[in-house]
Design a protein around this motif. Structure first.
Motif, short mmCIF file in Angstrom:
data_model
loop_
_atom_site.label_atom_id
_atom_site.label_comp_id
_atom_site.label_asym_id
_atom_site.label_seq_id
_atom_site.Cartn_x
_atom_site.Cartn_y
_atom_site.Cartn_z
N ARG A 42 4.51 14.77 -10.56
CA ARG A 42 5.47 15.13 -11.36
C ARG A 42 4.96 14.97 -12.96
NH1 ARG A 42 10.68 15.72 -9.27
NH2 ARG A 42 10.86 15.02 -7.00
N GLN A 43 4.12 14.11 -13.39
CA GLN A 43 3.62 14.33 -14.70
C GLN A 43 2.70 15.29 -14.93
OE1 GLN A 43 5.89 12.08 -16.49
NE2 GLN A 43 4.09 11.78 -17.73
N LEU A 44 1.86 15.43 -13.97
CA LEU A 44 0.83 16.77 -14.20
C LEU A 44 1.90 17.92 -14.04
CD1 LEU A 44 -1.91 15.48 -11.59
CD2 LEU A 44 -2.10 15.81 -14.16
N LEU A 45 2.72 18.12 -13.46
CA LEU A 45 3.52 19.45 -13.10
C LEU A 45 4.26 19.37 -14.77
CD1 LEU A 45 4.78 19.39 -9.55
CD2 LEU A 45 2.94 20.95 -10.58
N SER A 46 4.90 18.27 -15.24
CA SER A 46 5.62 18.53 -16.45
C SER A 46 4.64 18.92 -17.64
CB SER A 46 6.01 17.10 -16.65
OG SER A 46 5.48 16.06 -16.93
N MET A 47 3.30 18.70 -17.49
CA MET A 47 2.35 19.24 -18.51
C MET A 47 1.87 20.57 -18.38
SD MET A 47 0.17 15.49 -18.10
CE MET A 47 -1.18 16.35 -19.14
N GLY A 48 2.37 20.98 -17.64
CA GLY A 48 2.08 22.47 -17.31
C GLY A 48 1.25 23.02 -16.27
N ARG A 49 0.82 21.99 -15.57
CA ARG A 49 -0.23 22.49 -14.44
C ARG A 49 0.56 23.02 -13.23
NH1 ARG A 49 -5.26 20.44 -13.94
NH2 ARG A 49 -5.96 19.10 -15.78
N LYS A 50 -0.29 23.88 -12.57
CA LYS A 50 0.43 24.42 -11.46
C LYS A 50 0.34 23.53 -10.28
CE LYS A 50 -0.69 28.98 -12.67
NZ LYS A 50 -1.57 30.27 -12.31
N ASP A 51 1.27 23.65 -9.16
CA ASP A 51 1.39 23.03 -7.95
C ASP A 51 0.38 23.53 -7.24
OD1 ASP A 51 1.99 21.27 -6.03
OD2 ASP A 51 4.05 21.95 -5.53
N ASN A 52 -0.88 23.06 -7.09
CA ASN A 52 -1.87 23.50 -6.48
C ASN A 52 -2.84 22.45 -5.92
OD1 ASN A 52 -3.31 22.87 -8.79
ND2 ASN A 52 -3.67 24.87 -9.48
N THR A 53 -4.03 22.68 -5.47
CA THR A 53 -4.99 21.73 -4.55
C THR A 53 -5.44 20.75 -5.75
OG1 THR A 53 -5.49 23.37 -2.99
CG2 THR A 53 -7.01 21.54 -3.41
N ARG A 54 -5.69 21.49 -7.16
CA ARG A 54 -6.36 20.60 -7.94
C ARG A 54 -5.50 19.48 -8.81
NH1 ARG A 54 -9.15 23.90 -12.92
NH2 ARG A 54 -10.53 24.41 -11.20
N THR A 55 -4.31 19.84 -8.74
CA THR A 55 -3.01 18.84 -9.13
C THR A 55 -2.86 17.85 -7.97
OG1 THR A 55 -1.94 20.58 -10.28
CG2 THR A 55 -0.65 18.59 -9.68
N VAL B 36 0.89 -1.27 -0.02
CA VAL B 36 -0.05 0.11 -0.01
C VAL B 36 0.80 1.38 -0.05
CG1 VAL B 36 -0.14 0.30 2.74
CG2 VAL B 36 -1.82 1.15 1.06
N THR B 37 2.04 1.19 0.87
CA THR B 37 3.08 2.37 0.71
C THR B 37 3.39 2.76 -0.73
OG1 THR B 37 3.39 2.01 3.14
CG2 THR B 37 4.81 3.61 1.86
N ALA B 38 3.87 1.52 -1.15
CA ALA B 38 4.44 1.55 -2.91
C ALA B 38 3.40 2.16 -3.92
CB ALA B 38 5.07 0.36 -3.13
N GLY B 39 2.05 1.66 -3.39
CA GLY B 39 1.07 2.17 -4.26
C GLY B 39 0.80 3.55 -4.12
N GLN B 40 0.76 4.00 -2.92
CA GLN B 40 0.16 5.39 -2.56
C GLN B 40 1.48 6.34 -3.04
OE1 GLN B 40 -0.88 5.47 1.43
NE2 GLN B 40 -2.70 4.11 1.25
N PHE B 41 2.71 5.99 -2.42
CA PHE B 41 3.54 7.10 -2.62
C PHE B 41 4.15 7.25 -3.91
CE2 PHE B 41 5.16 7.74 2.00
CZ PHE B 41 4.08 7.55 2.57
N THR B 42 4.46 5.94 -4.53
CA THR B 42 4.96 6.08 -5.76
C THR B 42 3.82 6.64 -6.91
OG1 THR B 42 6.32 4.06 -5.15
CG2 THR B 42 6.07 4.59 -7.58
N THR B 43 2.74 6.18 -6.92
CA THR B 43 1.90 6.60 -7.64
C THR B 43 1.44 8.07 -7.64
OG1 THR B 43 0.70 4.46 -7.53
CG2 THR B 43 -0.70 6.11 -8.73
N TYR B 44 1.36 8.66 -6.31
CA TYR B 44 1.26 9.97 -6.38
C TYR B 44 2.42 10.92 -6.69
CZ TYR B 44 0.46 14.43 -3.85
OH TYR B 44 0.10 15.74 -3.80
#
Length: 369
Positions: free
Chosen positions: A257-270, A244-252
């Motif tokens: 990082r993928q969402l941020l690389s796509m231009g999204r801001k580091d905010n609550t929605r991300t 569960v830790t591998a699933g939660q931590f690694t996936t998150y």
């Protein structure tokens, strides 16, 4: 006030002296004999050289910095998990009841609405759904604090992650697995008491354990069943903790990082999108292990005469075998809906609260986790 003023004055004096030394190193005053010595041996250093101030004294070794950062990440993560678990505890209680439904007899618990209705009708909201909340707090204080701290320390001190350089997904999975297994070993006693307190209402009145709180439960288990009973189900719990830790931590982390690389801001929605994906992945991984863990912790160390409500398992492998024989593959995915309803909100709340606590810590101390 006078003491503070003196300390401030001494600090300013020390800083000005250090700056002056860096601009122009002090000339050594030597005796006539030492001057002769220097004249005869011009390459020799002064007899009593002035030692430079330790300019790098404030720089801690990398291992110490990683351990310090890991401790703070553990505290922040533990507080976030405790806050999230307080909200999701009723669904967790329903999930445990679903895991134990039809144990050793077969049968399907359905989607859980009938079980939830029965719990509310016979035990009420507080006793039925909030039973064992103190054990949840202790479990998260031990489990989440440990896994957040160990994972952060491992990634920084062993694998070399920093703010500028990332590490591979394989290293993230390995560090989070080690952190999850370590945290599971630390939190196993609280987990045993939590499962028993949540399942107590399912038993007949004469077979109920009646733990008032988590510490009363630990004391009762040690006195009646022995210290080792606090670690019943440790193996499936450790597997579950690592998975569960591998699933939660690694996936998150990867999703964020993928969402941020796509231009999204580091905010609550991300944070929300990344945590939703982490919750979904971890639910599918952890449900079979949660079933075995809950059944092992609910069982007794030896069969009790006349007790037909608690199934006795000799080992976790015996529990797996009996569940497969009596209930089939579906037995391992009993309570999937309540597990999803609990796991996803828990993970979403945990990560979103963690990000807010992390921002608060950074704004207060000026240090990033």
């Amino acid at each position: 006030k006078a003491t503070v003023s003196v300390l401030n004055w001494l600090t300013l004096r020390r800083r000005s002296a250090a700056q002056h030394w860096r601009r122009s190193p002090p000339t050594l005053t030597t005796s006539p004999s030492s001057r002769t010595n220097q004249h005869l041996h011009p390459r020799l250093p002064p007899a009593h050289p002035t030692l430079p101030l330790a300019a790098d004294a404030s720089e801690e070794p990398l291992c110490n910095k990683a351990m310090s950062s890991g401790m703070m990440a553990g505290v922040v993560g533990g507080l976030a998990a405790m806050s999230a678990s307080t909200i999701t505890h009723p669904v967790d209680s329903l999930k445990v009841r679903m895991f134990l439904h039809g144990e050793g007899k077969g049968g399907n618990g359905g989607l859980g609405f009938g079980v939830a209705k029965q719990i509310y009708k016979t035990e009420g909201l507080k006793q039925g759904f909030y039973r064992g909340v103190t054990a949840t707090w202790l479990r998260q204080a031990l489990f989440s604090t440990s896994r957040f701290g160990v994972n952060d320390a491992l990634q920084k001190s062993v694998f070399g992650r920093s703010g500028k350089s990332d590490i591979s997904v394989a290293k993230k999975v390995l560090s989070s697995c080690v952190a999850g297994v370590t945290a599971s070993c630390a939190s196993c006693p609280a987990d045993v008491v939590l499962v028993r307190m949540q399942a107590d209402g399912k038993l007949p009145v004469e077979q109920r354990r009646g733990y008032k709180n988590v510490f009363c439960g630990i004391r009762s288990i040690v006195s009646s069943e022995g210290f080792t009973s606090l670690y019943r189900g440790l193996r499936p719990l450790a597997f579950r903790g690592g998975a569960v830790t591998a699933g939660q931590f690694t996936t998150y982390d990867v999703a964020k990082r993928q969402l941020l690389s796509m231009g999204r801001k580091d905010n609550t929605r991300t944070h929300l999108l990344a945590s939703m994906l982490a919750g979904s992945v971890s639910t599918l991984i952890v449900n079979p292990l949660d079933v075995i863990k809950s059944r092992m912790m609910q069982s007794k160390t030896a069969p009790v005469s006349g007790c037909t409500s608690i199934v006795h398992y000799t080992s976790d492998w015996h529990c797996v075998k009996l569940t497969a024989e009596k209930e089939g593959v579906r037995g391992f995915y009993k309570g999937l809906l309540p597990c999803f309803m609990r796991q996803c909100p828990q993970v979403i709340l945990m990560w979103m609260i963690f990000e807010q606590y992390k921002k608060t810590y950074t704004s207060m101390t000026g240090q990033k986790l």
